[in-house]
Write a protein that holds these residues in place. Structure first.
Motif, PDB file in Angstrom:
ATOM      1  N   THR A 248       5.168  -1.067   2.367  1.00  0.00           N
ATOM      2  CA  THR A 248       4.701   0.251   1.917  1.00  0.00           C
ATOM      3  C   THR A 248       5.426   0.685   0.645  1.00  0.00           C
ATOM      4  OG1 THR A 248       6.295   1.254   3.417  1.00  0.00           O
ATOM      5  CG2 THR A 248       4.027   1.113   4.185  1.00  0.00           C
ATOM      6  N   ARG A 249       4.742   1.494  -0.136  1.00  0.00           N
ATOM      7  CA  ARG A 249       5.350   2.128  -1.310  1.00  0.00           C
ATOM      8  C   ARG A 249       5.307   3.624  -1.054  1.00  0.00           C
ATOM      9  NH1 ARG A 249       6.402  -1.178  -5.858  1.00  0.00           N
ATOM     10  NH2 ARG A 249       7.457   0.721  -6.469  1.00  0.00           N
ATOM     11  N   ASN A 250       6.441   4.229  -0.937  1.00  0.00           N
ATOM     12  CA  ASN A 250       6.482   5.651  -0.581  1.00  0.00           C
ATOM     13  C   ASN A 250       7.001   6.511  -1.728  1.00  0.00           C
ATOM     14  OD1 ASN A 250       5.412   5.770   2.095  1.00  0.00           O
ATOM     15  ND2 ASN A 250       7.227   4.655   2.776  1.00  0.00           N
ATOM     16  N   ASP A 251       6.434   6.308  -2.920  1.00  0.00           N
ATOM     17  CA  ASP A 251       6.837   7.126  -4.067  1.00  0.00           C
ATOM     18  C   ASP A 251       5.885   8.320  -4.214  1.00  0.00           C
ATOM     19  OD1 ASP A 251       8.448   4.918  -4.387  1.00  0.00           O
ATOM     20  OD2 ASP A 251       7.211   4.022  -5.949  1.00  0.00           O
TER      21      ASP A 251
ATOM     22  N   TYR B   3       0.836  -1.204   0.000  1.00  0.00           N
ATOM     23  CA  TYR B   3       0.000   0.000   0.000  1.00  0.00           C
ATOM     24  C   TYR B   3       0.869   1.252   0.000  1.00  0.00           C
ATOM     25  CZ  TYR B   3       1.054  -0.359   5.007  1.00  0.00           C
ATOM     26  OH  TYR B   3       1.703  -0.473   6.213  1.00  0.00           O
ATOM     27  N   GLY B   4       0.273   2.333  -0.492  1.00  0.00           N
ATOM     28  CA  GLY B   4       0.995   3.598  -0.560  1.00  0.00           C
ATOM     29  C   GLY B   4       0.812   4.214  -1.921  1.00  0.00           C
ATOM     30  N   GLU B   5       1.882   4.764  -2.475  1.00  0.00           N
ATOM     31  CA  GLU B   5       1.813   5.367  -3.807  1.00  0.00           C
ATOM     32  C   GLU B   5       2.912   4.818  -4.696  1.00  0.00           C
ATOM     33  OE1 GLU B   5       1.322   9.738  -4.156  1.00  0.00           O
ATOM     34  OE2 GLU B   5       0.447   9.556  -2.163  1.00  0.00           O
ATOM     35  N   LYS B   6       2.500   4.498  -5.905  1.00  0.00           N
ATOM     36  CA  LYS B   6       3.420   3.920  -6.878  1.00  0.00           C
ATOM     37  C   LYS B   6       3.127   4.567  -8.229  1.00  0.00           C
ATOM     38  CE  LYS B   6       4.034  -0.632  -8.998  1.00  0.00           C
ATOM     39  NZ  LYS B   6       3.425  -1.973  -9.044  1.00  0.00           N
ATOM     40  N   LYS B   7       4.114   5.098  -8.854  1.00  0.00           N
ATOM     41  CA  LYS B   7       3.964   5.758 -10.155  1.00  0.00           C
ATOM     42  C   LYS B   7       2.801   6.747 -10.159  1.00  0.00           C
ATOM     43  CE  LYS B   7       6.072   2.019 -12.768  1.00  0.00           C
ATOM     44  NZ  LYS B   7       5.873   0.899 -13.689  1.00  0.00           N
ATOM     45  N   LYS B   8       2.767   7.605  -9.146  1.00  0.00           N
ATOM     46  CA  LYS B   8       1.770   8.674  -9.021  1.00  0.00           C
ATOM     47  C   LYS B   8       0.348   8.158  -8.831  1.00  0.00           C
ATOM     48  CE  LYS B   8       4.405  12.120 -11.584  1.00  0.00           C
ATOM     49  NZ  LYS B   8       4.433  13.046 -12.713  1.00  0.00           N
ATOM     50  N   LYS B   9       0.203   6.908  -8.385  1.00  0.00           N
ATOM     51  CA  LYS B   9      -1.136   6.373  -8.117  1.00  0.00           C
ATOM     52  C   LYS B   9      -1.174   5.778  -6.722  1.00  0.00           C
ATOM     53  CE  LYS B   9      -3.055   5.363 -12.635  1.00  0.00           C
ATOM     54  NZ  LYS B   9      -2.028   5.867 -13.539  1.00  0.00           N
ATOM     55  N   LYS B  10      -2.330   5.998  -6.049  1.00  0.00           N
ATOM     56  CA  LYS B  10      -2.533   5.327  -4.766  1.00  0.00           C
ATOM     57  C   LYS B  10      -2.696   3.860  -5.046  1.00  0.00           C
ATOM     58  CE  LYS B  10      -4.479   8.270  -1.233  1.00  0.00           C
ATOM     59  NZ  LYS B  10      -5.610   8.607  -0.374  1.00  0.00           N
ATOM     60  N   ILE B  11      -2.075   3.041  -4.247  1.00  0.00           N
ATOM     61  CA  ILE B  11      -2.152   1.606  -4.505  1.00  0.00           C
ATOM     62  C   ILE B  11      -2.487   0.862  -3.229  1.00  0.00           C
ATOM     63  CG2 ILE B  11       0.373   1.396  -4.280  1.00  0.00           C
ATOM     64  CD1 ILE B  11       0.227  -1.017  -6.144  1.00  0.00           C
ATOM     65  N   LEU B  12      -3.344  -0.143  -3.362  1.00  0.00           N
ATOM     66  CA  LEU B  12      -3.620  -1.083  -2.282  1.00  0.00           C
ATOM     67  C   LEU B  12      -3.745  -2.443  -2.957  1.00  0.00           C
ATOM     68  CD1 LEU B  12      -4.252  -1.917   0.579  1.00  0.00           C
ATOM     69  CD2 LEU B  12      -6.584  -1.109   0.288  1.00  0.00           C
ATOM     70  N   GLU B  13      -2.877  -3.356  -2.567  1.00  0.00           N
ATOM     71  CA  GLU B  13      -2.818  -4.640  -3.257  1.00  0.00           C
ATOM     72  C   GLU B  13      -2.592  -5.775  -2.268  1.00  0.00           C
ATOM     73  OE1 GLU B  13      -0.431  -6.391  -7.141  1.00  0.00           O
ATOM     74  OE2 GLU B  13       0.022  -4.402  -6.414  1.00  0.00           O
ATOM     75  N   VAL B  14      -3.394  -6.788  -2.368  1.00  0.00           N
ATOM     76  CA  VAL B  14      -3.246  -7.986  -1.535  1.00  0.00           C
ATOM     77  C   VAL B  14      -3.571  -9.187  -2.408  1.00  0.00           C
ATOM     78  CG1 VAL B  14      -3.963  -9.182   0.571  1.00  0.00           C
ATOM     79  CG2 VAL B  14      -4.220  -6.726   0.435  1.00  0.00           C
ATOM     80  N   LYS B  15      -2.795 -10.244  -2.286  1.00  0.00           N
ATOM     81  CA  LYS B  15      -3.097 -11.464  -3.030  1.00  0.00           C
ATOM     82  C   LYS B  15      -4.511 -11.911  -2.644  1.00  0.00           C
ATOM     83  CE  LYS B  15      -1.046 -16.009  -3.719  1.00  0.00           C
ATOM     84  NZ  LYS B  15      -0.097 -16.943  -3.113  1.00  0.00           N
ATOM     85  N   THR B  16      -5.327 -12.188  -3.621  1.00  0.00           N
ATOM     86  CA  THR B  16      -6.737 -12.485  -3.356  1.00  0.00           C
ATOM     87  C   THR B  16      -6.913 -13.707  -2.471  1.00  0.00           C
ATOM     88  OG1 THR B  16      -7.188 -11.621  -5.518  1.00  0.00           O
ATOM     89  CG2 THR B  16      -8.953 -12.833  -4.475  1.00  0.00           C
ATOM     90  N   LYS B  17      -6.111 -14.734  -2.712  1.00  0.00           N
ATOM     91  CA  LYS B  17      -6.299 -15.973  -1.955  1.00  0.00           C
ATOM     92  C   LYS B  17      -4.979 -16.410  -1.310  1.00  0.00           C
ATOM     93  CE  LYS B  17      -6.641 -20.175  -3.613  1.00  0.00           C
ATOM     94  NZ  LYS B  17      -7.056 -21.326  -4.434  1.00  0.00           N
TER      95      LYS B  17
ATOM     96  N   ASN C 182       4.219   9.792   3.786  1.00  0.00           N
ATOM     97  CA  ASN C 182       4.928   8.585   4.220  1.00  0.00           C
ATOM     98  C   ASN C 182       3.901   7.594   4.752  1.00  0.00           C
ATOM     99  OD1 ASN C 182       6.408   6.593   5.540  1.00  0.00           O
ATOM    100  ND2 ASN C 182       8.051   8.017   6.052  1.00  0.00           N
ATOM    101  N   TYR C 183       3.744   6.488   4.065  1.00  0.00           N
ATOM    102  CA  TYR C 183       2.694   5.523   4.411  1.00  0.00           C
ATOM    103  C   TYR C 183       3.111   4.561   5.523  1.00  0.00           C
ATOM    104  CZ  TYR C 183       0.066   7.317   0.489  1.00  0.00           C
ATOM    105  OH  TYR C 183      -0.636   8.160  -0.340  1.00  0.00           O
ATOM    106  N   ASP C 184       4.347   4.668   5.998  1.00  0.00           N
ATOM    107  CA  ASP C 184       4.799   3.779   7.074  1.00  0.00           C
ATOM    108  C   ASP C 184       3.953   3.935   8.344  1.00  0.00           C
ATOM    109  OD1 ASP C 184       6.732   3.137   5.281  1.00  0.00           O
ATOM    110  OD2 ASP C 184       8.423   3.832   6.463  1.00  0.00           O
ATOM    111  N   SER C 185       3.427   5.127   8.549  1.00  0.00           N
ATOM    112  CA  SER C 185       2.674   5.373   9.789  1.00  0.00           C
ATOM    113  C   SER C 185       1.185   5.053   9.646  1.00  0.00           C
ATOM    114  CB  SER C 185       2.843   6.834  10.201  1.00  0.00           C
ATOM    115  OG  SER C 185       2.338   7.669   9.188  1.00  0.00           O
TER     116      SER C 185
END
Lengths: 155, 163
Positions: B78-81, B49-63, B87-90
């Motif tokens: 975290t992705r802190n781009d 989760y965080g920001e990647k290539k100027k996009k907010k991202i939230l990703e979890v393997k479905t299963k 800073n998404y660490d917090s």
């Protein structure tokens, strides 16, 4: 001749069509907002365990805010709702639900739909929080995913 | 000299093997306050989760594939781009089992319950112990849970039992 025509077309159209939440300039009648001088298109990518969207969409005042759906992995029939969650500011993103499969190419690119009419910047001085909900029903359960981006109205 | 080395190393290797096999045989889970058989999935499911290539991202393997009577582990990354310096660490992450009443095969997932923030490095991430898979879980059972990253979003993945 054909190449020259395409080149001129590209030079004319491309500068007016920017992606990723940057304002677009165009005069037209919006079904949601009436006569407007542009729209801002932000894409939302979603699928199995994955969501992506620009964190802050910059929407030019008095234009239409449009969200473009980009489903992955068979999410074409999932219902997507875009609605303002920020209670401190006037509600300019009222809440609209659409499915990618029901949004043919028309006024906007395929999968894009109007979600709000940007007021004057003076009315919404701060970035507005909104949510993008995805609901996919299977035989056994319902998947509900959501992302919390923001939209900032700019001059 | 060779014999001496062998005398020193063989018991050490044996001890190492014993420790490893003890680990795979089980351990006492502090999270669940009971003896469990091990950890699953073998590679923890990563929540990015965080920001990647100027996009907010939230990703979890479905299963996630889990085994009965094991600790269910998830890894925070975290992705802190962020172009805005976020800073998404917090950011708080909450993992909560979903009530699957009315579902034909979904099971009670109330045992999935954890929260925390990213505290590791980008390389190794941060492990969250989400709970312990029930002892009586059988192959094919699945558990729905919510992954919520405060102020960012949430996803509904599932854990499926493979014994």
């Amino acid at each position: 001749m054909k190449k020259a025509f395409l080149l001129i077309l590209a030079m004319t159209v491309l500068p007016a069509c920017t992606h990723g939440g940057k304002p677009r300039i165009k005069n037209f009648d919006s079904p949601l907002c009436g006569a407007v001088n542009g729209f801002t298109l932000s894409y939302f990518i979603y699928g199995e365990g994955k969501m992506l969207m620009i964190p802050i969409s910059r929407v030019k005042e008095n234009t239409v805010f449009v969200v473009g759906l980009r489903p992955l992995d068979g999410f074409e029939d999932s219902a997507v709702t875009v609605e303002q969650t920020d209670g401190k500011l006037p509600k300019w993103i009222p809440g609209t639900t659409k499915k990618y499969s029901e949004l043919p190419k028309g006024l906007y690119p395929q999968g894009a739909f109007e979600v709000g009419c940007a007021p004057d910047t003076s009315e919404v001085p701060d970035p507005t929080k909104f949510k993008v909900d995805v609901v996919k029903s299977t035989v056994d359960y319902t998947i509900r995913n959501s992302l919390d981006p923001r939209a900032e109205v700019v001059k | 000299m060779k014999r001496l080395l062998a005398l020193v190393f063989v018991p050490m290797l044996a001890a190492g093997c014993a420790a490893t096999s003890m680990n795979s045989d089980g351990f006492h889970s502090k999270k669940c306050n009971r003896q469990v058989d091990g950890i699953s999935p073998p590679s923890p499911t990563v929540i990015t989760y965080g920001e990647k290539k100027k996009k907010k991202i939230l990703e979890v393997k479905t299963k996630s594939n889990v085994k009965a009577n094991t600790e269910f582990h998830l890894k925070l990354k975290t992705r802190n781009d962020s172009q805005y310096g976020v800073n998404y660490d917090s950011y708080d992450v909450t993992i909560k089992g979903v009530d699957t009443k009315g579902s034909t095969t979904g099971k009670d997932a109330s045992w999935i319950d954890a929260s925390g923030t990213y505290t590791g490095t980008a390389a190794n991430g941060h492990i969250l112990v989400a709970g312990c898979v029930p002892k009586d879980a059988v192959e094919g059972d699945f558990y729905l849970f919510n992954v919520t990253v405060t102020n960012l979003g949430h996803l509904d993945p599932r854990a499926e039992v493979i014994n």
